[in-house]
Scaffold this motif. Structure first.
Motif, PDB file in Angstrom:
ATOM      1  N   SER A   1     -17.621  21.562  17.881  1.00 28.12           N
ATOM      2  CA  SER A   1     -19.022  21.408  17.483  1.00 28.12           C
ATOM      3  C   SER A   1     -19.628  22.752  17.094  1.00 28.12           C
ATOM      4  O   SER A   1     -20.395  22.840  16.130  1.00 28.12           O
ATOM      5  CB  SER A   1     -19.824  20.760  18.606  1.00 28.12           C
ATOM      6  OG  SER A   1     -20.054  21.652  19.673  1.00 28.12           O
TER       7      SER A   1
ATOM      8  N   THR B   1     -21.990  24.807   8.895  1.00 27.23           N
ATOM      9  CA  THR B   1     -23.148  24.170   8.262  1.00 27.23           C
ATOM     10  C   THR B   1     -24.230  25.188   7.956  1.00 27.23           C
ATOM     11  O   THR B   1     -24.854  25.149   6.886  1.00 27.23           O
ATOM     12  CB  THR B   1     -23.703  23.064   9.168  1.00 27.23           C
ATOM     13  OG1 THR B   1     -22.698  22.068   9.366  1.00 27.23           O
ATOM     14  CG2 THR B   1     -24.939  22.420   8.546  1.00 27.23           C
ATOM     15  N   GLU B   2     -24.476  26.112   8.877  1.00 24.48           N
ATOM     16  CA  GLU B   2     -25.468  27.159   8.639  1.00 24.48           C
ATOM     17  C   GLU B   2     -25.084  28.006   7.432  1.00 24.48           C
ATOM     18  O   GLU B   2     -25.939  28.368   6.617  1.00 24.48           O
ATOM     19  CB  GLU B   2     -25.620  28.029   9.884  1.00 24.48           C
ATOM     20  CG  GLU B   2     -26.321  27.316  11.028  1.00 24.48           C
ATOM     21  CD  GLU B   2     -26.336  28.130  12.306  1.00 24.48           C
ATOM     22  OE1 GLU B   2     -25.680  29.202  12.360  1.00 24.48           O
ATOM     23  OE2 GLU B   2     -26.998  27.710  13.275  1.00 24.48           O
TER      24      GLU B   2
ATOM     25  N   ALA C   1     -24.375  18.965  11.199  1.00 26.85           N
ATOM     26  CA  ALA C   1     -23.019  19.157  11.717  1.00 26.85           C
ATOM     27  C   ALA C   1     -22.570  17.956  12.548  1.00 26.85           C
ATOM     28  O   ALA C   1     -21.440  17.481  12.414  1.00 26.85           O
ATOM     29  CB  ALA C   1     -22.966  20.435  12.561  1.00 26.85           C
TER      30      ALA C   1
ATOM     31  N   ARG D   1     -32.726  25.226  15.481  1.00 33.04           N
ATOM     32  CA  ARG D   1     -31.493  24.912  14.757  1.00 33.04           C
ATOM     33  C   ARG D   1     -31.304  23.406  14.614  1.00 33.04           C
ATOM     34  O   ARG D   1     -30.187  22.914  14.513  1.00 33.04           O
ATOM     35  CB  ARG D   1     -30.276  25.509  15.484  1.00 33.04           C
ATOM     36  CG  ARG D   1     -30.200  27.030  15.446  1.00 33.04           C
ATOM     37  CD  ARG D   1     -28.809  27.509  15.848  1.00 33.04           C
ATOM     38  NE  ARG D   1     -28.691  28.951  15.707  1.00 33.04           N
ATOM     39  CZ  ARG D   1     -28.710  29.798  16.730  1.00 33.04           C
ATOM     40  NH1 ARG D   1     -28.837  29.342  17.969  1.00 33.04           N
ATOM     41  NH2 ARG D   1     -28.602  31.098  16.530  1.00 33.04           N
TER      42      ARG D   1
ATOM     43  N   ALA E   1     -30.004  26.002  20.998  1.00 34.50           N
ATOM     44  CA  ALA E   1     -30.341  24.995  19.998  1.00 34.50           C
ATOM     45  C   ALA E   1     -31.731  25.207  19.412  1.00 34.50           C
ATOM     46  O   ALA E   1     -32.138  24.488  18.497  1.00 34.50           O
ATOM     47  CB  ALA E   1     -30.260  23.603  20.625  1.00 34.50           C
TER      48      ALA E   1
ATOM     49  N   PRO F   1     -29.257  22.358  11.071  1.00 30.37           N
ATOM     50  CA  PRO F   1     -27.797  22.533  11.029  1.00 30.37           C
ATOM     51  C   PRO F   1     -27.070  21.785  12.136  1.00 30.37           C
ATOM     52  O   PRO F   1     -25.966  21.274  11.922  1.00 30.37           O
ATOM     53  CB  PRO F   1     -27.604  24.051  11.145  1.00 30.37           C
ATOM     54  CG  PRO F   1     -28.879  24.569  11.704  1.00 30.37           C
ATOM     55  CD  PRO F   1     -29.948  23.651  11.203  1.00 30.37           C
ATOM     56  N   ARG F   2     -27.677  21.672  13.308  1.00 26.69           N
ATOM     57  CA  ARG F   2     -27.036  20.934  14.392  1.00 26.69           C
ATOM     58  C   ARG F   2     -26.931  19.448  14.046  1.00 26.69           C
ATOM     59  O   ARG F   2     -25.909  18.808  14.298  1.00 26.69           O
ATOM     60  CB  ARG F   2     -27.818  21.122  15.703  1.00 26.69           C
ATOM     61  CG  ARG F   2     -27.557  22.457  16.387  1.00 26.69           C
ATOM     62  CD  ARG F   2     -28.479  22.641  17.592  1.00 26.69           C
ATOM     63  NE  ARG F   2     -28.318  21.573  18.571  1.00 26.69           N
ATOM     64  CZ  ARG F   2     -27.399  21.559  19.529  1.00 26.69           C
ATOM     65  NH1 ARG F   2     -26.519  22.555  19.621  1.00 26.69           N
ATOM     66  NH2 ARG F   2     -27.330  20.558  20.395  1.00 26.69           N
TER      67      ARG F   2
ATOM     68  N   GLN G   1     -21.222  23.716  13.458  1.00 25.13           N
ATOM     69  CA  GLN G   1     -22.595  24.192  13.337  1.00 25.13           C
ATOM     70  C   GLN G   1     -22.658  25.485  12.526  1.00 25.13           C
ATOM     71  O   GLN G   1     -23.512  25.637  11.640  1.00 25.13           O
ATOM     72  CB  GLN G   1     -23.187  24.421  14.722  1.00 25.13           C
ATOM     73  CG  GLN G   1     -23.483  23.146  15.498  1.00 25.13           C
ATOM     74  CD  GLN G   1     -23.937  23.427  16.906  1.00 25.13           C
ATOM     75  OE1 GLN G   1     -24.917  24.152  17.120  1.00 25.13           O
ATOM     76  NE2 GLN G   1     -23.244  22.869  17.883  1.00 25.13           N
TER      77      GLN G   1
ATOM     78  N   PHE H   1     -22.030  18.288  21.533  1.00 25.55           N
ATOM     79  CA  PHE H   1     -23.125  19.013  20.888  1.00 25.55           C
ATOM     80  C   PHE H   1     -24.212  19.354  21.893  1.00 25.55           C
ATOM     81  O   PHE H   1     -24.806  20.432  21.844  1.00 25.55           O
ATOM     82  CB  PHE H   1     -23.695  18.190  19.733  1.00 25.55           C
ATOM     83  CG  PHE H   1     -23.016  18.442  18.429  1.00 25.55           C
ATOM     84  CD1 PHE H   1     -23.579  19.263  17.482  1.00 25.55           C
ATOM     85  CD2 PHE H   1     -21.784  17.865  18.155  1.00 25.55           C
ATOM     86  CE1 PHE H   1     -22.947  19.522  16.274  1.00 25.55           C
ATOM     87  CE2 PHE H   1     -21.136  18.104  16.961  1.00 25.55           C
ATOM     88  CZ  PHE H   1     -21.716  18.940  16.013  1.00 25.55           C
TER      89      PHE H   1
END
Length: 212
Positions: A94, A101-102, A160, A153, A150, A156-157, A98, A141
């Motif tokens: 995870s 994705t960022e 993801a 975020r 978190a 993106p979280r 993440q 996650f």
């Protein structure tokens, strides 16, 4: 064939239209007179070209018709993760997703990343209801926040998490929501009425402005 993700979406809160411009990664609202003209031109919650023109949004006319978001998403309960074990492997997976994705958001922008996500979420393989293995991903996650905060975020979280769920064949939705006073934006993942990575109470404070 998946419908292309439009670069503009909107919702209405307390007689105020709020917009999300994905191409420019920004939220905005209209001046009072333009807002009134826009709302008066809506047809059953749908903005056709004249509504966009009346609000001075001529650059978005080609995207019409646009339907207001917000009325069809229900946050009833959270997924039950009590039976899921702590998994270092899934947590590492995870965290990697993440960070990836960022990087994609920073390099390619929100519109491109969310367009790709929409295609993944609507793929033929992403149609299984959330089961024990899917819940284990959600739990990972949640646990990853112990390693990497978190805070700020949520986008993106959520992207993801949804990517991993879709890749594993599970159906879900990514919801971006806003509230008006004070303005704030948030993002979370749902599987049907189950909120996966947020509390029901927190998600209910926001009106959906984009649903993938």
């Amino acid at each position: 064939m998946t419908t292309p993700l439009r670069a503009l979406s909107f919702c209405v809160i307390e007689d105020t239209a709020l917009f999300l411009d994905l191409a420019r990664d920004r939220y905005f609202r209209l001046p009072e007179s333009a807002n009134a003209a826009f709302l008066a031109s809506l047809v059953n919650g749908v903005a056709f070209a004249p509504a966009l023109q009346s609000a001075g949004l001529d650059q978005f006319v080609s995207l019409a018709p646009l339907r207001a978001q917000g009325g069809n998403i229900h946050t009833r309960e959270c997924a039950d993760l009590r039976g899921c074990h702590f998994s270092p492997y899934l947590i590492a997976r995870s965290l990697w997703e993440q960070r990836a994705t960022e990087r994609r958001l920073a390099k390619r922008g929100m519109h491109t990343v969310l367009s790709e996500l929409q295609s993944a979420l609507r793929g033929q393989q992403a149609n299984r209801p959330l089961g024990d293995n899917g819940a284990a991903l959600v739990k990972a996650f949640e646990d990853s926040a112990l390693v990497r905060s978190a805070v700020d975020r949520c986008l993106p979280r959520s992207v993801a998490l949804a990517r991993l769920l879709a890749r594993s064949g599970y159906s879900c939705q990514v919801i971006m929501g806003v509230k008006l006073r004070p303005f704030a934006a948030h993002c979370w993942v749902q599987a049907g009425h189950l909120v996966l990575n947020e509390s029901v109470e927190e998600a209910a404070r926001y009106t959906p402005i984009l649903v993938l």
